[in-house]
Design a protein around this motif. Structure first.
Motif, PDB file in Angstrom:
ATOM      1  N   ARG A  83      64.548 -44.165 -76.332  1.00  0.00           N
ATOM      2  CA  ARG A  83      64.944 -43.625 -75.030  1.00  0.00           C
ATOM      3  C   ARG A  83      66.463 -43.771 -74.837  1.00  0.00           C
ATOM      4  O   ARG A  83      67.139 -42.821 -74.422  1.00  0.00           O
ATOM      5  CB  ARG A  83      64.184 -44.360 -73.925  1.00  0.00           C
ATOM      6  CG  ARG A  83      64.572 -43.953 -72.499  1.00  0.00           C
ATOM      7  CD  ARG A  83      63.742 -44.736 -71.482  1.00  0.00           C
ATOM      8  NE  ARG A  83      64.190 -44.487 -70.107  1.00  0.00           N
ATOM      9  CZ  ARG A  83      63.775 -43.477 -69.355  1.00  0.00           C
ATOM     10  NH1 ARG A  83      62.906 -42.604 -69.849  1.00  0.00           N
ATOM     11  NH2 ARG A  83      64.218 -43.342 -68.119  1.00  0.00           N
ATOM     12  N   ASN A 116      68.410 -41.453 -77.321  1.00  0.00           N
ATOM     13  CA  ASN A 116      68.325 -40.037 -76.939  1.00  0.00           C
ATOM     14  C   ASN A 116      69.324 -39.700 -75.839  1.00  0.00           C
ATOM     15  O   ASN A 116      69.813 -38.564 -75.760  1.00  0.00           O
ATOM     16  CB  ASN A 116      66.905 -39.699 -76.487  1.00  0.00           C
ATOM     17  CG  ASN A 116      65.956 -39.530 -77.657  1.00  0.00           C
ATOM     18  OD1 ASN A 116      66.360 -39.204 -78.772  1.00  0.00           O
ATOM     19  ND2 ASN A 116      64.676 -39.757 -77.415  1.00  0.00           N
ATOM     20  N   LEU A 117      69.639 -40.676 -74.986  1.00  0.00           N
ATOM     21  CA  LEU A 117      70.600 -40.439 -73.905  1.00  0.00           C
ATOM     22  C   LEU A 117      72.047 -40.398 -74.391  1.00  0.00           C
ATOM     23  O   LEU A 117      72.923 -39.932 -73.666  1.00  0.00           O
ATOM     24  CB  LEU A 117      70.446 -41.518 -72.835  1.00  0.00           C
ATOM     25  CG  LEU A 117      69.151 -41.458 -72.014  1.00  0.00           C
ATOM     26  CD1 LEU A 117      68.984 -42.723 -71.176  1.00  0.00           C
ATOM     27  CD2 LEU A 117      69.138 -40.215 -71.120  1.00  0.00           C
ATOM     28  N   GLY A 133      62.102 -39.375 -73.615  1.00  0.00           N
ATOM     29  CA  GLY A 133      63.015 -38.257 -73.404  1.00  0.00           C
ATOM     30  C   GLY A 133      63.113 -37.393 -74.640  1.00  0.00           C
ATOM     31  O   GLY A 133      62.610 -37.729 -75.716  1.00  0.00           O
ATOM     32  N   ALA A 159      72.493 -49.810 -72.259  1.00  0.00           N
ATOM     33  CA  ALA A 159      72.666 -48.465 -71.708  1.00  0.00           C
ATOM     34  C   ALA A 159      73.824 -48.425 -70.721  1.00  0.00           C
ATOM     35  O   ALA A 159      74.594 -47.460 -70.685  1.00  0.00           O
ATOM     36  CB  ALA A 159      71.370 -48.010 -71.046  1.00  0.00           C
ATOM     37  N   VAL A 190      75.140 -44.847 -69.836  1.00  0.00           N
ATOM     38  CA  VAL A 190      73.915 -44.136 -69.453  1.00  0.00           C
ATOM     39  C   VAL A 190      72.947 -45.072 -68.735  1.00  0.00           C
ATOM     40  O   VAL A 190      71.728 -44.906 -68.816  1.00  0.00           O
ATOM     41  CB  VAL A 190      73.233 -43.489 -70.691  1.00  0.00           C
ATOM     42  CG1 VAL A 190      74.083 -42.360 -71.252  1.00  0.00           C
ATOM     43  CG2 VAL A 190      72.945 -44.549 -71.768  1.00  0.00           C
ATOM     44  N   PRO A 250      70.585 -43.148 -65.889  1.00  0.00           N
ATOM     45  CA  PRO A 250      69.490 -42.332 -66.440  1.00  0.00           C
ATOM     46  C   PRO A 250      68.506 -43.132 -67.284  1.00  0.00           C
ATOM     47  O   PRO A 250      67.339 -42.738 -67.413  1.00  0.00           O
ATOM     48  CB  PRO A 250      70.214 -41.275 -67.280  1.00  0.00           C
ATOM     49  CG  PRO A 250      71.591 -41.772 -67.476  1.00  0.00           C
ATOM     50  CD  PRO A 250      71.906 -42.657 -66.315  1.00  0.00           C
ATOM     51  N   PHE A 251      68.933 -44.259 -67.829  1.00  0.00           N
ATOM     52  CA  PHE A 251      67.993 -45.080 -68.600  1.00  0.00           C
ATOM     53  C   PHE A 251      66.988 -45.759 -67.668  1.00  0.00           C
ATOM     54  O   PHE A 251      65.779 -45.698 -67.889  1.00  0.00           O
ATOM     55  CB  PHE A 251      68.728 -46.134 -69.431  1.00  0.00           C
ATOM     56  CG  PHE A 251      67.803 -47.015 -70.233  1.00  0.00           C
ATOM     57  CD1 PHE A 251      67.313 -46.591 -71.456  1.00  0.00           C
ATOM     58  CD2 PHE A 251      67.398 -48.263 -69.751  1.00  0.00           C
ATOM     59  CE1 PHE A 251      66.432 -47.388 -72.184  1.00  0.00           C
ATOM     60  CE2 PHE A 251      66.525 -49.067 -70.471  1.00  0.00           C
ATOM     61  CZ  PHE A 251      66.042 -48.623 -71.681  1.00  0.00           C
ATOM     62  N   GLU A 271      66.616 -45.167 -64.354  1.00  0.00           N
ATOM     63  CA  GLU A 271      66.247 -44.309 -63.220  1.00  0.00           C
ATOM     64  C   GLU A 271      66.163 -45.106 -61.925  1.00  0.00           C
ATOM     65  O   GLU A 271      65.397 -44.779 -61.001  1.00  0.00           O
ATOM     66  CB  GLU A 271      64.930 -43.573 -63.497  1.00  0.00           C
ATOM     67  CG  GLU A 271      65.015 -42.643 -64.701  1.00  0.00           C
ATOM     68  CD  GLU A 271      63.760 -41.804 -64.901  1.00  0.00           C
ATOM     69  OE1 GLU A 271      63.112 -41.471 -63.890  1.00  0.00           O
ATOM     70  OE2 GLU A 271      63.437 -41.482 -66.064  1.00  0.00           O
TER      71      GLU A 271
END
Length: 757
Positions: free
Chosen positions: A130, A133-134, A380, A508, A513, A516-517, A519
């Motif tokens: 996850r 991917n970000l 994701g 992250a 990120v 978004p990791f 949320e």
């Protein structure tokens, strides 16, 4: 003394309650609804033992001084330097950014693989993917070490891998309707203890008892007699390992020669039938596939083959094929040959008939089939396409830029600069560990995130200590289980260990990120979200009512909607045109146009017996034994290897290797002797267990013992009995590229230094 707290929890071995007093686990109680709970649950308390735990972040000394220019060959030889969490996280994020910037995301191998926790929120490999991917992606893997060649060939010849992923006939319908059950490999509670993501109920023994009570004819085809429980009434066919495809084809050939094949089913539901029938008749190679031919390869008497061939089409017959059979050179063939045999016998799509794969390999295969959304941390979308077949990790590291094939297409291995392994131990499950050690020296940086000082962690540059499931909150459940289970935190983290979610959230944030990791959700908010996603899906699609989250979390377990009494391919059998398969012909493929065009010599256009690289029919290896490295009784893979239960299955601190009395006598080996197993790839010690429950010519050595070389030399003597210093690291074929661990010949002798009269 304070009162005992009762803490709901779960692991890959099932649901249970932890009994905790004064911050320590003092007992374990199995879930009352489980008819056959696994004894491994009582070992969970040993996760809290600090002996093998990584207590704080660590960095290899010369890597800390020289970073990516340090010598990879020194991994496993050098001492580690303790650092703060901030320092360790800064170093990790800096390396990810450096490699992304200078070499591209494909140069990061984050295809981390392992069973560290049944929990879905703190599932380390999912969280790693996850995060990656970000930030642009990574090189990942497809399939698993457990099963790779099998699903690849079934996707081609059946249109999906449902038949080997727990969506074929359920065991309840087999127990009710089957008249002849042929078990290729195993159907053992030993392996059915386990299920990825946890298991509410262990039911294999219940179904085996019903089959036994009904007087069903059961045939076990295996080199090991206790691959079925001793209380089951069965006929044992002690086969040579890696020759099951030959037996299946010999059975098919006998059925066809007798004119007993189901012509109607073959015509309506199969394609390439003539290709298969020609092969059985010997039109291509001049060899008729009959009982005499089968005996010459398998060692199973021709008379027994003929008797079984006569019975299969005349009674409702079911073939079960263990995942273990496809973990061998040309492992695609027994899965395809079993499908061909079942098609010729003609019972596919009928209650209690046909073929299925993996029964007993995991506890959820054959259980009622879950139909609601499974709880999972979303990974994701993956921005880049780079991947390898899972068992080709050493090839990836040793051969950057080389071409490999998979499912009929060609790809290239990226140039790997960084490996990030979270929650797994390739020095347990990979083959030819001496070759892996050479490969492991190639990357510039290796990061390992794990609770334990595994052999993999000891060969890292940066080591991040993760907590175990008993030190955090989580949720268990998967599509092969009847329940979702709450995993309450039972004790405080050991040392400075942090949860996988917290580690990746901090990374992250450093990578830009963070929002978004996470949320914006913490651990408990994510648990609530994934539970409610499953609950809402169960209500909307299946009208199944699950308790609200607060009730679930308090009670610790909730049932999910399932399908029982499933007959695989029933609709297809009834009307193939209305229910087509996703294959080249929309039918079951017995002769493949695609494979004919590819022209592979190791995966032909029809199911075939192709002699493996090493087997007992090889005249060059008359004095050697065929090594089968099966799953252990007392642990899952290498987890909890040091626990009391796991240690009780060993002798003198080493794994036990089972050999036949004739093989022991020929080598002057006595029961209880220390023995050395070796071949050109490596050598290890074990303790001999002399027993007639194993076929002559075969040695059985469980996996899972922690890799313990005597030193760091190229061919060090492994001291604990880890069979993967011996196993063959090649792909099953150009088509499937699966793990070939069970294709392995070894020599064995007494180890006199330890055998003192």
């Amino acid at each position: 003394m304070s009162e005992i707290q009762r803490i709901p929890h779960a692991s890959h071995w099932g649901a249970y309650t932890l009994l905790v007093r004064d911050g320590k686990i003092v007992g374990t109680e199995a879930f009352a609804g489980d008819p056959a709970p696994s004894p491994i649950i009582h070992s969970v308390k040993d996760w809290a033992d600090p002996t093998h735990r990584i207590k704080q972040p660590m960095v290899r000394r010369s890597w800390l001084d020289n970073r990516e220019t340090s010598r990879g060959e020194d991994r496993g030889r050098e001492e580690f330097v303790p650092v703060s969490w901030d320092k360790a996280l800064d170093l990790t994020a800096s390396e990810i950014n450096r490699v992304r910037r200078d070499h591209g995301n494909a140069s990061i191998y984050a295809g981390s693989y392992g069973w560290t926790s049944a929990g879905r929120i703190h599932h380390a490999a999912s969280l790693l993917k996850r995060m990656m991917n970000l930030v642009g992606g990574y090189t990942g893997h497809v399939d698993t070490y457990s099963i790779a060649a099998g699903p690849v060939i079934l996707r081609h010849v059946l249109g999906s891998d449902d038949a080997c992923s727990g969506r074929a006939n359920t065991l309840d319908t087999i127990a009710e309707h089957t008249e002849t059950l042929v078990v290729f490999g195993a159907l053992a509670p030993r392996t059915a203890q386990i299920e990825s993501g946890g298991l509410g109920r262990h039911t294999l023994e219940l179904h085996l008892k019903k089959l036994t009570e009904r007087g069903v004819k059961i045939v076990l085809v295996s080199p090991l007699r206790d691959d079925l429980p001793e209380w089951v009434n069965f006929e044992w066919m002690p086969i040579r390992p890696n020759t099951d495809a030959a037996l299946m084809l010999a059975l098919a050939g006998e059925i066809v020669a007798a004119g007993k094949h189901d012509r109607d089913f073959l015509e309506r539901c199969c394609s390439g039938v003539d290709v298969l029938l020609d092969h059985l008749a010997g039109k291509g190679d001049g060899i008729v596939k009959n009982a005499a031919w089968g005996e010459s390869i398998t060692g199973v008497p021709a008379e027994a083959i003929r008797a079984l061939a006569k019975r299969l089409p005349d009674t409702r017959s079911m073939l079960t094929v263990s995942w273990s059979l496809q973990r061998a050179h040309h492992g695609e063939q027994p899965f395809w040959a079993a499908l061909a045999l079942a098609s010729i016998a003609g019972h596919i799509g009928l209650p209690g008939g046909g073929v299925g794969y993996g029964y007993g390999s995991l506890g959820g295969v054959g259980a009622p089939i879950g139909v609601a959304k499974s709880p999972a941390m979303p990974q994701g979308g993956k921005p880049n396409p780079d991947f390898i077949p899972v068992a080709r990790i050493a090839d990836l590291l040793l051969n950057p830029g080389d071409t490999f094939t998979y499912q009929g297409r060609s790809y290239k291995y990226p140039d790997t600069k960084l490996v990030y392994w979270a929650g797994g131990n390739p020095y347990h499950h990979h083959q030819d560990l001496n070759r892996l050690r050479r490969a492991w020296a190639k990357p510039e940086t290796i990061i390992v995130q794990d609770p334990m000082w595994t052999a993999t962690a000891r060969r890292a540059d940066i080591v991040l200590p993760a907590s175990t499931s008993i030190e955090r909150n989580d949720i268990a459940g998967a599509r092969r289980t009847t329940h979702i289970m709450a995993m309450h935190k039972a004790i405080a983290p050991v040392g400075e260990a942090r949860s996988d979610f917290d580690i990746f959230s901090a990374l992250a944030e450093r990578l830009g990120v963070g929002e978004p990791f996470t949320e914006g959700l913490d651990e408990m908010a994510w648990i609530r979200r994934v539970y409610n996603d499953t609950r809402e899906d169960a209500r909307l699609r299946h009208q199944h009512v699950m308790p609200d989250f607060e009730t679930f979390w308090r009670e610790g377990i909730a049932e999910v909607p399932v399908r029982e009494d499933v007959t695989y391919l029933a609709d297809f059998r009834e009307n193939p045109e209305a229910h087509p398969l996703g294959t080249e012909s929309r039918k079951i493929v017995l002769g493949s146009k695609t494979l004919a065009k590819l022209g592979y010599d190791d995966c032909l256009a029809h199911p075939a017996f192709i002699p493996p690289a090493e087997w007992l029919g090889d005249e060059r290896a008359k004095e050697m034994l065929h090594l089968v490295s099966h799953q252990p009784l007392g642990k899952l893979h290498s987890q909890l290897d040091s626990s009391e239960y796991s240690q009780s299955t060993k002798r003198n601190g080493r794994e036990q290797v089972r050999i036949h009395p004739d093989d022991a006598e020929a080598r002057d080996i006595r029961d209880g002797d220390a023995v050395r197993l070796w071949n050109a790839r490596g050598q290890c010690l074990a303790t001999a267990q002399v027993t007639d429950s194993v076929r002559s010519g075969v040695a059985i050595l469980p996996t899972g013992s922690w890799y313990a070389p005597a030193d760091e030399s190229d061919n060090a003597l492994e001291l604990s009995g880890n069979p993967n210093v011996l196993t063959l690291d090649v792909g099953t074929s150009k088509f499937g590229q699966g793990c070939a661990a069970h294709t392995c010949l070894v020599a064995i002798e007494p180890y006199r230094e330890l055998n003192v009269a």
